[in-house]
Scaffold this active site. Sequence first.
Site, PDB file in Angstrom:
ATOM      1  N   LYS A 203       0.586  -0.773  -0.058  1.00  0.00           N
ATOM      2  CA  LYS A 203       0.205  -0.270   0.394  1.00  0.00           C
ATOM      3  C   LYS A 203       0.794   1.410   0.060  1.00  0.00           C
ATOM      4  CE  LYS A 203      -3.761   2.209   2.231  1.00  0.00           C
ATOM      5  NZ  LYS A 203      -4.592   2.671   3.854  1.00  0.00           N
ATOM      6  N   ARG A 213     -10.591   9.496   2.434  1.00  0.00           N
ATOM      7  CA  ARG A 213     -10.706  10.290   3.697  1.00  0.00           C
ATOM      8  C   ARG A 213     -11.784  10.924   3.798  1.00  0.00           C
ATOM      9  NH1 ARG A 213      -3.814  11.257   3.226  1.00  0.00           N
ATOM     10  NH2 ARG A 213      -3.699   8.802   3.056  1.00  0.00           N
ATOM     11  N   ARG A 225       0.794   9.641   6.095  1.00  0.00           N
ATOM     12  CA  ARG A 225       1.327   8.344   6.479  1.00  0.00           C
ATOM     13  C   ARG A 225       2.042   7.737   5.821  1.00  0.00           C
ATOM     14  NH1 ARG A 225      -3.635   8.062   7.870  1.00  0.00           N
ATOM     15  NH2 ARG A 225      -5.589   7.961   6.492  1.00  0.00           N
ATOM     16  N   GLU A 241       7.303  -6.803   0.734  1.00  0.00           N
ATOM     17  CA  GLU A 241       6.191  -6.636   1.297  1.00  0.00           C
ATOM     18  C   GLU A 241       5.111  -8.022   1.507  1.00  0.00           C
ATOM     19  OE1 GLU A 241       5.372  -5.214   3.677  1.00  0.00           O
ATOM     20  OE2 GLU A 241       6.679  -3.282   4.052  1.00  0.00           O
ATOM     21  N   LYS A 256      -2.470  -1.392  -3.352  1.00  0.00           N
ATOM     22  CA  LYS A 256      -3.061  -0.635  -3.184  1.00  0.00           C
ATOM     23  C   LYS A 256      -2.775   1.180  -3.623  1.00  0.00           C
ATOM     24  CE  LYS A 256      -6.656   2.254  -0.004  1.00  0.00           C
ATOM     25  NZ  LYS A 256      -7.058   1.304   0.553  1.00  0.00           N
ATOM     26  N   SER A 282     -10.528   5.974  -4.697  1.00  0.00           N
ATOM     27  CA  SER A 282     -10.739   7.120  -4.872  1.00  0.00           C
ATOM     28  C   SER A 282     -10.450   8.055  -5.726  1.00  0.00           C
ATOM     29  CB  SER A 282     -11.426   7.179  -3.024  1.00  0.00           C
ATOM     30  OG  SER A 282     -10.127   7.235  -2.394  1.00  0.00           O
ATOM     31  N   TYR A 321     -15.548   1.603  -6.740  1.00  0.00           N
ATOM     32  CA  TYR A 321     -16.043   1.890  -6.146  1.00  0.00           C
ATOM     33  C   TYR A 321     -16.904   1.857  -6.988  1.00  0.00           C
ATOM     34  CZ  TYR A 321     -13.891   3.657  -2.502  1.00  0.00           C
ATOM     35  OH  TYR A 321     -12.794   3.317  -1.185  1.00  0.00           O
TER      36      TYR A 321
END
Length: 332
Positions: A203, A213, A225, A241, A256, A282, A321
Amino acid sequence: MTVRPASFPTARPRRLRRTDALRAAVRETHLAPSDLVAPLFVKEGLEEPRPVASMPGVVQHTPDSLRAEAKELRAAGVRTLLLFGIPARKDAEGSQAWAPDGVVQRALRSLREDHGDDVVLCADTCLDEYTDHGHCGPLGPDGAVDNDRANAAYARAAVSQADAGAHVVAPSGMMDGQVAAIRSALDAAGHAEDTAVMAYCTKYASALYGPFRDAAECAPRLGDRSAYQMDPANAAEGVREALGDVAEGADVLLVKPAAAYLDVVWRIKAATGMPLAGYHVSGEYAMVHAAAANGWLDHDRVMAEMLVGIRRAGADLVITYAAGWMARRLGA
Ligand code: PBG
């Protein structure tokens, strides 16, 4: 006289592109409604579903509107849902994430009641929607997220989500060792066999999460982040990872964002052969809508092209979405 490539004098790839039926006959990638995963937001204390301005067609749900949308999605052939909860009360630890009657736990119970095992219920296992500071775990004295306290909290949240009926828990916080911590807690709580882990192994610290958000009300109050999510410039690290999460017991891997990171999707599929999900996030969704609203792009064709691209790159599941819209279009 037609000029042909010298080495393949008879090659004419256009023979197979002439008609719709020919193109369908040689099509390599097929997106099916059952490949699509619909992310859904449910907010505690909401009386009416509330539209998310930056994500046309997406709402924050009430418990009832969530149940109604899940039924519509299932009717369209979407069989996997990914739930995000927005609690009425937030605190520094994010304690509503593991409350037995928390917003997501209650939603899971109601959806399980409606659909039993016919729909796969996934729960986002993270703290950023639940902490008052908006970070993905409790903060240490230095202001950084405390990795091991975050893992302990994810483990509690995952167990309470599994108890409430989640088939899959999806840790998205990018803490080191989060999959192992969750797996061993699930096993110890009697969920060794009935609850899988879909790990956000790769990610990125992406600006493409902006609209989410707003939807999940989880923008960090301070800082960003980057100290836990990955650097967008790294792909080999993403594979490391992924291999680490497989070793820790992940059942499904997740990349992502997906559309801007198709090389990473491809590499991880090739390196692991694991079931893999790509998250069309998003911002990727909002960009298509915004450009279409300006008359600059054809929404239907661009959205379909992006989603099949994620599948073509190696994702088995496409989290989007646009899941309901895409499934209805495929069914049409
Ligand atoms: C964190 C989480 C985020 C998204 C899913 N889970 C946001 C973040 O890391 O800031 C983003 C999803 C999207 O943009 O569609 N729990």
